[in-house]
Design a protein around this motif. Sequence first.
Motif, PDB file in Angstrom:
ATOM      1  N   UNK A  54       5.957   1.183   1.005  1.00 47.48           N
ATOM      2  CA  UNK A  54       6.132   1.504   2.418  1.00 47.48           C
ATOM      3  C   UNK A  54       5.826   0.281   3.266  1.00 47.48           C
ATOM      4  N   UNK A  55       6.565   0.121   4.337  1.00 47.46           N
ATOM      5  CA  UNK A  55       6.475  -1.073   5.171  1.00 47.46           C
ATOM      6  C   UNK A  55       5.043  -1.339   5.639  1.00 47.46           C
ATOM      7  N   UNK A  56       4.581  -2.574   5.418  1.00 42.73           N
ATOM      8  CA  UNK A  56       3.278  -3.011   5.903  1.00 42.73           C
ATOM      9  C   UNK A  56       2.094  -2.464   5.134  1.00 42.73           C
ATOM     10  N   UNK A  57       2.327  -1.793   4.002  1.00 45.83           N
ATOM     11  CA  UNK A  57       1.209  -1.128   3.320  1.00 45.83           C
ATOM     12  C   UNK A  57       0.601  -1.943   2.187  1.00 45.83           C
ATOM     13  N   UNK A  58       1.209  -3.075   1.814  1.00 45.06           N
ATOM     14  CA  UNK A  58       0.716  -3.810   0.654  1.00 45.06           C
ATOM     15  C   UNK A  58      -0.561  -4.571   0.989  1.00 45.06           C
ATOM     16  N   UNK A  59      -1.582  -4.361   0.182  1.00 40.21           N
ATOM     17  CA  UNK A  59      -2.841  -5.107   0.303  1.00 40.21           C
ATOM     18  C   UNK A  59      -3.014  -5.917  -0.977  1.00 40.21           C
ATOM     19  N   UNK A  60      -2.957  -7.235  -0.818  1.00 39.88           N
ATOM     20  CA  UNK A  60      -2.987  -8.133  -1.968  1.00 39.88           C
ATOM     21  C   UNK A  60      -4.411  -8.504  -2.349  1.00 39.88           C
ATOM     22  N   UNK A  61      -4.638  -8.638  -3.651  1.00 45.75           N
ATOM     23  CA  UNK A  61      -5.914  -9.120  -4.171  1.00 45.75           C
ATOM     24  C   UNK A  61      -5.677 -10.428  -4.934  1.00 45.75           C
ATOM     25  N   UNK A  90       1.453   1.676  -0.541  1.00 47.06           N
ATOM     26  CA  UNK A  90       1.851   3.074  -0.473  1.00 47.06           C
ATOM     27  C   UNK A  90       3.308   3.208  -0.893  1.00 47.06           C
ATOM     28  N   UNK A  91       3.570   4.157  -1.772  1.00 47.67           N
ATOM     29  CA  UNK A  91       4.944   4.504  -2.142  1.00 47.67           C
ATOM     30  C   UNK A  91       5.163   5.945  -1.697  1.00 47.67           C
ATOM     31  N   UNK A  92       5.980   6.099  -0.662  1.00 47.21           N
ATOM     32  CA  UNK A  92       6.174   7.413  -0.033  1.00 47.21           C
ATOM     33  C   UNK A  92       4.829   8.013   0.369  1.00 47.21           C
ATOM     34  N   UNK A 244      18.311   0.087  -6.934  1.00 50.52           N
ATOM     35  CA  UNK A 244      18.454   1.338  -7.680  1.00 50.52           C
ATOM     36  C   UNK A 244      17.234   1.548  -8.584  1.00 50.52           C
ATOM     37  N   UNK A 245      16.764   0.488  -9.225  1.00 52.93           N
ATOM     38  CA  UNK A 245      15.572   0.599 -10.083  1.00 52.93           C
ATOM     39  C   UNK A 245      14.369   1.068  -9.275  1.00 52.93           C
ATOM     40  N   UNK A 246      14.174   0.482  -8.088  1.00 43.24           N
ATOM     41  CA  UNK A 246      13.026   0.868  -7.260  1.00 43.24           C
ATOM     42  C   UNK A 246      13.159   2.306  -6.766  1.00 43.24           C
ATOM     43  N   UNK A 247      14.401   2.728  -6.484  1.00 40.73           N
ATOM     44  CA  UNK A 247      14.614   4.118  -6.074  1.00 40.73           C
ATOM     45  C   UNK A 247      14.241   5.072  -7.211  1.00 40.73           C
ATOM     46  N   UNK A 248      14.552   4.685  -8.448  1.00 36.39           N
ATOM     47  CA  UNK A 248      14.183   5.519  -9.587  1.00 36.39           C
ATOM     48  C   UNK A 248      12.668   5.558  -9.777  1.00 36.39           C
ATOM     49  N   UNK A 249      11.999   4.441  -9.532  1.00 33.11           N
ATOM     50  CA  UNK A 249      10.534   4.420  -9.610  1.00 33.11           C
ATOM     51  C   UNK A 249       9.940   5.403  -8.607  1.00 33.11           C
ATOM     52  N   UNK A 250      10.422   5.335  -7.373  1.00 34.21           N
ATOM     53  CA  UNK A 250       9.913   6.256  -6.343  1.00 34.21           C
ATOM     54  C   UNK A 250      10.181   7.698  -6.739  1.00 34.21           C
ATOM     55  N   UNK A 251      11.366   7.955  -7.296  1.00 35.64           N
ATOM     56  CA  UNK A 251      11.724   9.317  -7.688  1.00 35.64           C
ATOM     57  C   UNK A 251      10.792   9.812  -8.795  1.00 35.64           C
ATOM     58  N   UNK A 252      10.584   9.002  -9.815  1.00 36.20           N
ATOM     59  CA  UNK A 252       9.708   9.411 -10.919  1.00 36.20           C
ATOM     60  C   UNK A 252       8.303   9.721 -10.417  1.00 36.20           C
ATOM     61  N   UNK A 253       7.748   8.826  -9.608  1.00 34.09           N
ATOM     62  CA  UNK A 253       6.372   9.019  -9.141  1.00 34.09           C
ATOM     63  C   UNK A 253       6.241  10.252  -8.249  1.00 34.09           C
ATOM     64  N   UNK A 254       7.334  10.676  -7.630  1.00 37.09           N
ATOM     65  CA  UNK A 254       7.258  11.843  -6.743  1.00 37.09           C
ATOM     66  C   UNK A 254       6.917  13.126  -7.503  1.00 37.09           C
ATOM     67  N   UNK A 255       7.135  13.127  -8.825  1.00 35.67           N
ATOM     68  CA  UNK A 255       6.811  14.303  -9.639  1.00 35.67           C
ATOM     69  C   UNK A 255       5.417  14.193 -10.274  1.00 35.67           C
ATOM     70  N   UNK A 256       4.786  13.042 -10.147  1.00 36.68           N
ATOM     71  CA  UNK A 256       3.551  12.763 -10.875  1.00 36.68           C
ATOM     72  C   UNK A 256       2.311  12.946  -9.997  1.00 36.68           C
TER      73      UNK A 256
END
Length: 524
Positions: A54-61, A90-92, A244-256
């Motif tokens: 999600x836009x602006x949500x990445x916190x780097x270490x 954040x992802x979704x 497309x790969x990233x969209x599939x990642x988001x889709x998979x995690x939405x069920x987890x």
Amino acid sequence: MQTDFEPDGEWMEELTELAQRRAAVREMGGAEALERFRKSGRHDARSRIDTLVDSGSFREFGRITGKGRYDDEGRFAGMEPANTIIGTGLIDGRKTALHVDDYTIRAGSSEAAIADKWIYIERMAHQLRLPLVRLVDSAGGSVKLLMQMGSTKIPEYPSWPSQDLLRTVPVVGVALGACAGLGALKVLASHFSVMVREQAQVMAAGPHVVRQAYSQEIDKNELGGFGVHRRSALVHNEADSEDDAFAQVRRFLSYMPRSVYELAPLTRADDDPDRAEQWLKDAIPRNRRKIFDPRRILHAVFDLESVFEIGRHQAGSVVTALARLDGVPVGVVANDPKVMGGAMTIQAAYKMERHVRLCDTFGLPVVNFVDQPGNATGLEAELGGTLLGALRLEDALHVSRSPWVSVLIRRCFGMAGGLHAPKYGERLNHRFAWPSARWGSIPIEGGVMAAHRREIDTAPDPEAKRAELEAFYHRLGSPFRTAEKFGILDVIDPRETRSVLCDWARDAWEVVRGDRLTPAPRQT
């Protein structure tokens, strides 16, 4: 959101150096390397992060990790960043840990990486119970490490909690380039993996190593491209592009769920749980030689647009997917008669086993649409160890605690047919049948010829006699006769299937919720 402030105040010198180090890191492998990489049509590592989270949500270490350069007086003069970027985003709206290779720095080589950095984010994902996504683009090891170290090392990462991660949080591996050696392992040691067609390869070692070891000329796509892994089944899914790969990642995690200690997210369903598709009454052809499309049935029964298939191009006789019933996330299994007649091949057994274990780990109820003619037979099936695959599946079913329901829609025969659900102890064998379902130790067509061969061969009209006997046994095999003896919970009109399953899903979810909220007994 991370913010860089202007250097100021009593510590201006140090804050200025911090800003300089951060600026150097943002340059990644340098302008020339970045331009060359982007011309290949790929996102750079930081663009990949921005696309996925999600836009602006990445916190780097570890933002300034790398190899610093200093002048003769010891002042900072520049640096080469580490080729791994780590952090959370954040992802979704759900917090996730990220482990991202930067190919523009030494080709993302694992030998050139600071291993402590990427291992830290994986340990953090395990201990803070965060889903982990690895964006892998790594050339693997390099003999140049010997020049830097003046010696070599025994391969090991003793503090990498790879197996503990898989038992605790959802792990996703995305192959975005040539993933060799450790890079391949990072893709495969996951619950869901996806690779970009024509761009990514997953392999133990690259073509140069193969050429030296086996005198075999082969390019990287022939060695580890998506065409290879359609057969190997090492990587679950393919993607047309990085997006497309990233969209599939988001889709998979939405069920987890976030971890095994929590529940997967429910969604508000806009689909009527009592919706009935009229065509389902004729979904199974009366002619037993005709096939049907199981995916069309799945899309008709589950919440609209909710079916997410995993492993579409592998072990085609079985379909595995995630979906929703009235907003409840569930695992899905279905046989596909268009491939090997839907039989249990060694590849299908492995695919189903892996899916059963995924659903069991993360508390997803399972729905199985059964059209199982039995184990694959013949010399190739025996050489391939089909029965061993079936036994592995049996073990996965035995240890699974997922609430389970089976809908027998056509065939359920033999040992493989018996693996349509867990049946240990006092567990409910919750199953329904469509009027088109038939079951037994062997299919009637083959069984009649085996049991009545002499009678058929000596009949005036052998073909008519065979048809007569088959019709007789099919009447005996009617699901209504089994239902009379309560051998099946109920025979249902196919149009009732969605309503029946949505009602079951609500109860199944309460079971999962109770299991997750009840503390496990202490070991003494």
